[in-house]
Each structure stands twice: as C-alpha cells, then as structure tokens.
Design a protein around this motif. Structure first.
Motif, PDB file in Angstrom:
ATOM      1  N   MET A  65      20.491   6.475  10.671  1.00 14.81           N
ATOM      2  CA  MET A  65      20.140   7.150   9.439  1.00 14.81           C
ATOM      3  C   MET A  65      20.222   8.647   9.689  1.00 14.81           C
ATOM      4  N   LYS A  66      20.956   9.339   8.841  1.00 18.68           N
ATOM      5  CA  LYS A  66      21.132  10.776   8.988  1.00 18.68           C
ATOM      6  C   LYS A  66      19.982  11.561   8.394  1.00 18.68           C
ATOM      7  N   LYS A  67      19.363  11.031   7.355  1.00 18.23           N
ATOM      8  CA  LYS A  67      18.307  11.760   6.658  1.00 18.23           C
ATOM      9  C   LYS A  67      17.013  11.676   7.469  1.00 18.23           C
ATOM     10  N   ALA A  68      16.415  12.825   7.751  1.00 18.06           N
ATOM     11  CA  ALA A  68      15.228  12.868   8.592  1.00 18.06           C
ATOM     12  C   ALA A  68      13.940  13.111   7.812  1.00 18.06           C
ATOM     13  N   TRP A  69      14.038  13.589   6.568  1.00 17.57           N
ATOM     14  CA  TRP A  69      12.872  13.926   5.762  1.00 17.57           C
ATOM     15  C   TRP A  69      12.990  13.287   4.389  1.00 17.57           C
ATOM     16  N   PHE A  70      11.863  12.774   3.859  1.00 17.94           N
ATOM     17  CA  PHE A  70      11.838  12.115   2.559  1.00 17.94           C
ATOM     18  C   PHE A  70      10.713  12.696   1.716  1.00 17.94           C
ATOM     19  N   THR A  71      11.018  12.951   0.438  1.00 18.70           N
ATOM     20  CA  THR A  71      10.022  13.504  -0.485  1.00 18.70           C
ATOM     21  C   THR A  71       9.068  12.402  -0.928  1.00 18.70           C
ATOM     22  N   THR A  72       7.950  12.812  -1.510  1.00 22.80           N
ATOM     23  CA  THR A  72       7.005  11.829  -2.026  1.00 22.80           C
ATOM     24  C   THR A  72       7.676  10.949  -3.081  1.00 22.80           C
ATOM     25  N   GLY A  73       8.510  11.537  -3.926  1.00 21.88           N
ATOM     26  CA  GLY A  73       9.206  10.768  -4.959  1.00 21.88           C
ATOM     27  C   GLY A  73      10.106   9.689  -4.385  1.00 21.88           C
ATOM     28  N   GLU A  74      10.700   9.943  -3.245  1.00 19.26           N
ATOM     29  CA  GLU A  74      11.573   8.956  -2.603  1.00 19.26           C
ATOM     30  C   GLU A  74      10.782   7.846  -1.924  1.00 19.26           C
ATOM     31  N   LEU A  75       9.518   8.099  -1.618  1.00 17.18           N
ATOM     32  CA  LEU A  75       8.712   7.134  -0.877  1.00 17.18           C
ATOM     33  C   LEU A  75       7.795   6.288  -1.752  1.00 17.18           C
ATOM     34  N   ILE A  76       7.585   6.683  -3.002  1.00 16.05           N
ATOM     35  CA  ILE A  76       6.671   5.942  -3.875  1.00 16.05           C
ATOM     36  C   ILE A  76       7.130   4.490  -3.993  1.00 16.05           C
ATOM     37  N   ALA A  77       6.184   3.585  -3.709  1.00 12.70           N
ATOM     38  CA  ALA A  77       6.361   2.132  -3.844  1.00 12.70           C
ATOM     39  C   ALA A  77       7.405   1.539  -2.901  1.00 12.70           C
ATOM     40  N   VAL A  78       7.810   2.249  -1.876  1.00 20.14           N
ATOM     41  CA  VAL A  78       8.752   1.690  -0.900  1.00 20.14           C
ATOM     42  C   VAL A  78       7.971   0.852   0.098  1.00 20.14           C
ATOM     43  N   ALA A  79       8.386  -0.379   0.293  1.00 22.76           N
ATOM     44  CA  ALA A  79       7.813  -1.287   1.301  1.00 22.76           C
ATOM     45  C   ALA A  79       6.288  -1.340   1.249  1.00 22.76           C
ATOM     46  N   GLY A  80       5.751  -1.426   0.043  1.00 20.75           N
ATOM     47  CA  GLY A  80       4.309  -1.565  -0.113  1.00 20.75           C
ATOM     48  C   GLY A  80       3.517  -0.274  -0.102  1.00 20.75           C
ATOM     49  N   LEU A  81       4.194   0.873  -0.066  1.00 20.22           N
ATOM     50  CA  LEU A  81       3.473   2.148  -0.146  1.00 20.22           C
ATOM     51  C   LEU A  81       2.866   2.300  -1.537  1.00 20.22           C
ATOM     52  N   PRO A  82       1.858   3.152  -1.675  1.00 23.72           N
ATOM     53  CA  PRO A  82       1.237   3.363  -2.993  1.00 23.72           C
ATOM     54  C   PRO A  82       2.262   3.784  -4.050  1.00 23.72           C
ATOM     55  N   GLY A  83       1.965   3.440  -5.294  1.00 22.57           N
ATOM     56  CA  GLY A  83       2.869   3.724  -6.401  1.00 22.57           C
ATOM     57  C   GLY A  83       2.629   5.051  -7.095  1.00 22.57           C
ATOM     58  N   THR A  84       1.734   5.864  -6.552  1.00 22.24           N
ATOM     59  CA  THR A  84       1.480   7.186  -7.132  1.00 22.24           C
ATOM     60  C   THR A  84       1.602   8.256  -6.052  1.00 22.24           C
ATOM     61  N   ARG A  85       1.890   9.485  -6.484  1.00 20.47           N
ATOM     62  CA  ARG A  85       1.983  10.600  -5.524  1.00 20.47           C
ATOM     63  C   ARG A  85       0.652  10.820  -4.804  1.00 20.47           C
ATOM     64  N   GLN A  86      -0.425  10.762  -5.562  1.00 22.11           N
ATOM     65  CA  GLN A  86      -1.736  10.988  -4.971  1.00 22.11           C
ATOM     66  C   GLN A  86      -2.052   9.915  -3.925  1.00 22.11           C
ATOM     67  N   GLY A  87      -1.795   8.664  -4.268  1.00 21.42           N
ATOM     68  CA  GLY A  87      -2.045   7.576  -3.325  1.00 21.42           C
ATOM     69  C   GLY A  87      -1.193   7.701  -2.076  1.00 21.42           C
TER      70      GLY A  87
END
Length: 125
Positions: free
Chosen positions: A1-23
């Motif tokens: 994987m070339k991308k080393a950094w991910f924004t909160t928007g890219e991570l929301i609800a990925v693989a069971g992560l919280p579905g909100t920015r705050q969470g």
C-alpha cells in the motif's frame, strides 16, 4: 500500500470503526494512533498513520483502497463490517466505490434525483 495516512472521513465505519468523526477520534485517542494535522487545511482536520491503525482496519484498507494511481479496487462486500445502522452500511458501500464510480453515482443522483436512482436499481416500495 502506497498511502501512509488516512483522514477521518476515509476511516469512518471501516472494519467496525465508529460511524462518526467524534467516535473515530475518541477511539484513536484511546488507542494512541499516530496522527497529524491535515496539510493545507484550516480547522481541526486530522489524518492517521496506516501503521498505527488496528490490524483489522489495515487489512480492510489494503483490500479496498487504491494500491496505485490505476485504481485497483476489491469487489468483496464490506457490509458485514459496517456496524449496525443504515448510515454505517451506506458509508461502507460508498468506500467500496472507486473515485470514478463515486462521482458517477453522485452525478446521477444530483441530476435525476433519488427516485430515479432507486428506479434504476429496481427498488420499488
């Protein structure tokens, strides 16, 4: 994987992560993910280092994110990891689209409306 950094928007609800920015930010803080401010943006935008994310999230990102500029994407469903709400499921589906597919879906809905979009999907109530 070339991308080393991910924004909160890219991570929301990925693989069971919280579905909100705050969470998401709360979990990142608790688990001490490496983070940095978004470059070139005002406000409190953050991005998180790939290597500091949980292993399940790293695997999901590797499977669903671009490997290079040619946009190689997976076709495996991610709904099972989406969490419990419809919004989380939609976010997971959205993240499965390639950037071009996202743009096409958004243009269709904006141009023709959600009713026509649902008709094209053969979803009738």
């Amino acid at each position: 994987m070339k991308k080393a950094w991910f924004t909160t928007g890219e991570l929301i609800a990925v693989a069971g992560l919280p579905g909100t920015r705050q969470g998401l930010c709360d979990r990142a803080r608790r688990e001490k993910w490496e983070r940095r401010r978004l470059k070139g943006r005002q406000g409190r935008g953050l991005e998180f280092a790939f290597h500091s994310l949980p292993a399940t999230v790293q695997q999901a990102l590797t499977a669903t994110h671009m490997h290079d500029e040619a946009a190689v994407w997976t076709t495996e469903p991610v709904i099972a990891n989406a969490g419990g709400t419809s919004l989380e499921a939609w976010i997971a589906v959205y993240h499965q689209f390639s950037p071009l597919e996202r743009e096409k879906v958004i243009r269709l809905v904006m141009r023709e409306g959600i009713g026509h979009f649902l008709t094209r999907l053969d979803i009738n109530e």
